[in-house]
Design a protein around this motif. Structure first.
Motif, PDB file in Angstrom:
ATOM      1  N   ASN A 268       0.137   4.009   6.305  1.00 43.37           N
ATOM      2  CA  ASN A 268      -1.188   3.487   5.980  1.00 43.37           C
ATOM      3  C   ASN A 268      -1.236   2.004   6.329  1.00 43.37           C
ATOM      4  O   ASN A 268      -0.326   1.250   5.980  1.00 43.37           O
ATOM      5  CB  ASN A 268      -1.486   3.665   4.487  1.00 43.37           C
ATOM      6  CG  ASN A 268      -1.608   5.132   4.114  1.00 43.37           C
ATOM      7  OD1 ASN A 268      -2.427   5.841   4.663  1.00 43.37           O
ATOM      8  ND2 ASN A 268      -0.774   5.577   3.193  1.00 43.37           N
ATOM      9  N   VAL A 269      -2.325   1.592   7.015  1.00 43.47           N
ATOM     10  CA  VAL A 269      -2.495   0.190   7.393  1.00 43.47           C
ATOM     11  C   VAL A 269      -3.863  -0.268   6.879  1.00 43.47           C
ATOM     12  O   VAL A 269      -4.891   0.071   7.455  1.00 43.47           O
ATOM     13  CB  VAL A 269      -2.404   0.000   8.925  1.00 43.47           C
ATOM     14  CG1 VAL A 269      -2.456  -1.481   9.270  1.00 43.47           C
ATOM     15  CG2 VAL A 269      -1.144   0.642   9.485  1.00 43.47           C
ATOM     16  N   PRO A 270      -3.887  -1.028   5.771  1.00 40.43           N
ATOM     17  CA  PRO A 270      -5.160  -1.502   5.225  1.00 40.43           C
ATOM     18  C   PRO A 270      -5.853  -2.487   6.166  1.00 40.43           C
ATOM     19  O   PRO A 270      -5.220  -3.090   7.037  1.00 40.43           O
ATOM     20  CB  PRO A 270      -4.753  -2.201   3.922  1.00 40.43           C
ATOM     21  CG  PRO A 270      -3.400  -1.652   3.583  1.00 40.43           C
ATOM     22  CD  PRO A 270      -2.757  -1.368   4.905  1.00 40.43           C
ATOM     23  N   VAL A 271      -7.143  -2.655   5.970  1.00 39.70           N
ATOM     24  CA  VAL A 271      -7.956  -3.576   6.770  1.00 39.70           C
ATOM     25  C   VAL A 271      -7.341  -4.972   6.746  1.00 39.70           C
ATOM     26  O   VAL A 271      -6.961  -5.471   5.689  1.00 39.70           O
ATOM     27  CB  VAL A 271      -9.401  -3.630   6.216  1.00 39.70           C
ATOM     28  CG1 VAL A 271     -10.188  -4.757   6.851  1.00 39.70           C
ATOM     29  CG2 VAL A 271     -10.104  -2.307   6.447  1.00 39.70           C
ATOM     30  N   GLY A 272      -7.240  -5.579   7.917  1.00 37.25           N
ATOM     31  CA  GLY A 272      -6.794  -6.964   8.006  1.00 37.25           C
ATOM     32  C   GLY A 272      -5.310  -7.175   7.812  1.00 37.25           C
ATOM     33  O   GLY A 272      -4.854  -8.314   7.744  1.00 37.25           O
ATOM     34  N   GLU A 273      -4.532  -6.098   7.724  1.00 33.65           N
ATOM     35  CA  GLU A 273      -3.099  -6.254   7.486  1.00 33.65           C
ATOM     36  C   GLU A 273      -2.288  -5.750   8.673  1.00 33.65           C
ATOM     37  O   GLU A 273      -2.771  -4.994   9.507  1.00 33.65           O
ATOM     38  CB  GLU A 273      -2.679  -5.509   6.220  1.00 33.65           C
ATOM     39  CG  GLU A 273      -3.259  -6.115   4.955  1.00 33.65           C
ATOM     40  CD  GLU A 273      -2.650  -5.521   3.689  1.00 33.65           C
ATOM     41  OE1 GLU A 273      -1.543  -4.948   3.764  1.00 33.65           O
ATOM     42  OE2 GLU A 273      -3.289  -5.631   2.641  1.00 33.65           O
ATOM     43  N   THR A 274      -1.043  -6.191   8.727  1.00 33.11           N
ATOM     44  CA  THR A 274      -0.069  -5.697   9.697  1.00 33.11           C
ATOM     45  C   THR A 274       1.049  -5.032   8.910  1.00 33.11           C
ATOM     46  O   THR A 274       1.635  -5.648   8.015  1.00 33.11           O
ATOM     47  CB  THR A 274       0.490  -6.845  10.556  1.00 33.11           C
ATOM     48  OG1 THR A 274      -0.583  -7.429  11.284  1.00 33.11           O
ATOM     49  CG2 THR A 274       1.542  -6.329  11.530  1.00 33.11           C
ATOM     50  N   VAL A 275       1.299  -3.769   9.227  1.00 35.25           N
ATOM     51  CA  VAL A 275       2.318  -3.004   8.518  1.00 35.25           C
ATOM     52  C   VAL A 275       3.390  -2.605   9.534  1.00 35.25           C
ATOM     53  O   VAL A 275       3.068  -2.066  10.595  1.00 35.25           O
ATOM     54  CB  VAL A 275       1.710  -1.747   7.855  1.00 35.25           C
ATOM     55  CG1 VAL A 275       2.784  -0.881   7.239  1.00 35.25           C
ATOM     56  CG2 VAL A 275       0.694  -2.153   6.794  1.00 35.25           C
ATOM     57  N   PRO A 276       4.666  -2.876   9.225  1.00 39.45           N
ATOM     58  CA  PRO A 276       5.717  -2.476  10.152  1.00 39.45           C
ATOM     59  C   PRO A 276       6.037  -0.985  10.023  1.00 39.45           C
ATOM     60  O   PRO A 276       6.134  -0.464   8.917  1.00 39.45           O
ATOM     61  CB  PRO A 276       6.914  -3.326   9.734  1.00 39.45           C
ATOM     62  CG  PRO A 276       6.675  -3.622   8.285  1.00 39.45           C
ATOM     63  CD  PRO A 276       5.183  -3.660   8.096  1.00 39.45           C
ATOM     64  N   TYR A 277       6.160  -0.306  11.169  1.00 37.15           N
ATOM     65  CA  TYR A 277       6.610   1.089  11.170  1.00 37.15           C
ATOM     66  C   TYR A 277       8.100   1.072  11.483  1.00 37.15           C
ATOM     67  O   TYR A 277       8.510   0.664  12.576  1.00 37.15           O
ATOM     68  CB  TYR A 277       5.863   1.909  12.227  1.00 37.15           C
ATOM     69  CG  TYR A 277       6.316   3.357  12.236  1.00 37.15           C
ATOM     70  CD1 TYR A 277       5.774   4.262  11.354  1.00 37.15           C
ATOM     71  CD2 TYR A 277       7.309   3.794  13.103  1.00 37.15           C
ATOM     72  CE1 TYR A 277       6.198   5.581  11.323  1.00 37.15           C
ATOM     73  CE2 TYR A 277       7.742   5.111  13.084  1.00 37.15           C
ATOM     74  CZ  TYR A 277       7.182   5.996  12.201  1.00 37.15           C
ATOM     75  OH  TYR A 277       7.616   7.310  12.167  1.00 37.15           O
ATOM     76  N   PRO A 278       8.944   1.495  10.520  1.00 39.00           N
ATOM     77  CA  PRO A 278      10.386   1.447  10.744  1.00 39.00           C
ATOM     78  C   PRO A 278      10.872   2.674  11.532  1.00 39.00           C
ATOM     79  O   PRO A 278      10.902   3.787  11.015  1.00 39.00           O
ATOM     80  CB  PRO A 278      10.961   1.443   9.325  1.00 39.00           C
ATOM     81  CG  PRO A 278       9.932   2.171   8.503  1.00 39.00           C
ATOM     82  CD  PRO A 278       8.596   1.899   9.165  1.00 39.00           C
ATOM     83  N   LEU A 279      11.231   2.453  12.791  1.00 34.19           N
ATOM     84  CA  LEU A 279      11.758   3.525  13.635  1.00 34.19           C
ATOM     85  C   LEU A 279      13.273   3.391  13.653  1.00 34.19           C
ATOM     86  O   LEU A 279      13.819   2.354  14.028  1.00 34.19           O
ATOM     87  CB  LEU A 279      11.198   3.411  15.054  1.00 34.19           C
ATOM     88  CG  LEU A 279      11.657   4.473  16.046  1.00 34.19           C
ATOM     89  CD1 LEU A 279      11.218   5.867  15.596  1.00 34.19           C
ATOM     90  CD2 LEU A 279      11.124   4.161  17.437  1.00 34.19           C
TER      91      LEU A 279
ATOM     92  N   GLU B 191      11.516  -2.366  13.607  1.00 40.25           N
ATOM     93  CA  GLU B 191      10.204  -2.333  12.972  1.00 40.25           C
ATOM     94  C   GLU B 191       9.137  -2.617  14.024  1.00 40.25           C
ATOM     95  O   GLU B 191       9.191  -3.626  14.724  1.00 40.25           O
ATOM     96  CB  GLU B 191      10.132  -3.335  11.822  1.00 40.25           C
ATOM     97  CG  GLU B 191      11.010  -2.930  10.646  1.00 40.25           C
ATOM     98  CD  GLU B 191      10.795  -3.797   9.433  1.00 40.25           C
ATOM     99  OE1 GLU B 191      10.257  -4.912   9.566  1.00 40.25           O
ATOM    100  OE2 GLU B 191      11.172  -3.350   8.341  1.00 40.25           O
ATOM    101  N   ILE B 192       8.159  -1.703  14.129  1.00 39.86           N
ATOM    102  CA  ILE B 192       7.073  -1.832  15.092  1.00 39.86           C
ATOM    103  C   ILE B 192       5.829  -2.271  14.327  1.00 39.86           C
ATOM    104  O   ILE B 192       5.321  -1.528  13.485  1.00 39.86           O
ATOM    105  CB  ILE B 192       6.819  -0.487  15.800  1.00 39.86           C
ATOM    106  CG1 ILE B 192       8.103  -0.010  16.484  1.00 39.86           C
ATOM    107  CG2 ILE B 192       5.672  -0.610  16.790  1.00 39.86           C
ATOM    108  CD1 ILE B 192       8.042   1.431  16.939  1.00 39.86           C
TER     109      ILE B 192
END
Length: 111
Positions: A92-103, A63-64
Motif C-alpha cells: 500500500n502506498v498512501p497519497v504523497g508518500e514513498t514506500v519501499p518494496y523490499p525485494l 528496496e525499490i
C-alpha cells in the motif's frame, strides 16, 4: 439532431509530474455548470535493472522506492517471476508518500 454536444478542448502543459486540478465554470442566463477536472501526470517511464550480488545461500534485499504523486491511495499486488526472489504479495502506498518494496534474492547455488 445530434447537435447537443460541444467540444471543449483543454491543453495541459505541466513542467513536472503531479496531480493538477481546475474548475471550468460555464454560465448562461438560464444555467450554471461547474466541471471539476483532474489530470495526473506521471514521470517518463523508464526500464530499470537491479543487480544482486550475494554469497550462495545468503539473502540480500534491495528496496525499490514506489512514489505516489496521485490524489488516491494505491494498493499493488506483486507477482514475482523467477526462482529465489521473494517479496510482499501486497503493498500500500498512501497519497504523497514513498514506500519501499523490499525485494529479496536468496540464491540456492553459485551461479
Amino acid at each position: 439532431g445530434g447537435c447537443d454536444t460541444v467540444e471543449f478542448p483543454i491543453k495541459i502543459t505541466p513542467k513536472s509530474p503531479g496531480s493538477f486540478h481546475c474548475q471550468i465554470v460555464l454560465k448562461s442566463s438560464f444555467d450554471i455548470r461547474v466541471y471539476e477536472v483532474e489530470c495526473v501526470v506521471n514521470a517518463d517511464q523508464a526500464d530499470a535493472q537491479l543487480e544482486f550480488l550475494a554469497p550462495a545461500f545468503q539473502a540480500v534485499t534491495q528496496e525499490i522506492p514506489i512514489s505516489n504523486i496521485s490524489s488516491e491511495d494505491w494498493m499493488f499486488e506483486a507477482h514475482l517471476e523467477g526462482q529465489c526472489f521473494h517479496g510482499p504479495a501486497v503493498i500500500n502506498v498512501p497519497v504523497g508518500e514513498t514506500v519501499p518494496y523490499p525485494l529479496t534474492f536468496t540464491p540456492v547455488a553459485e551461479s
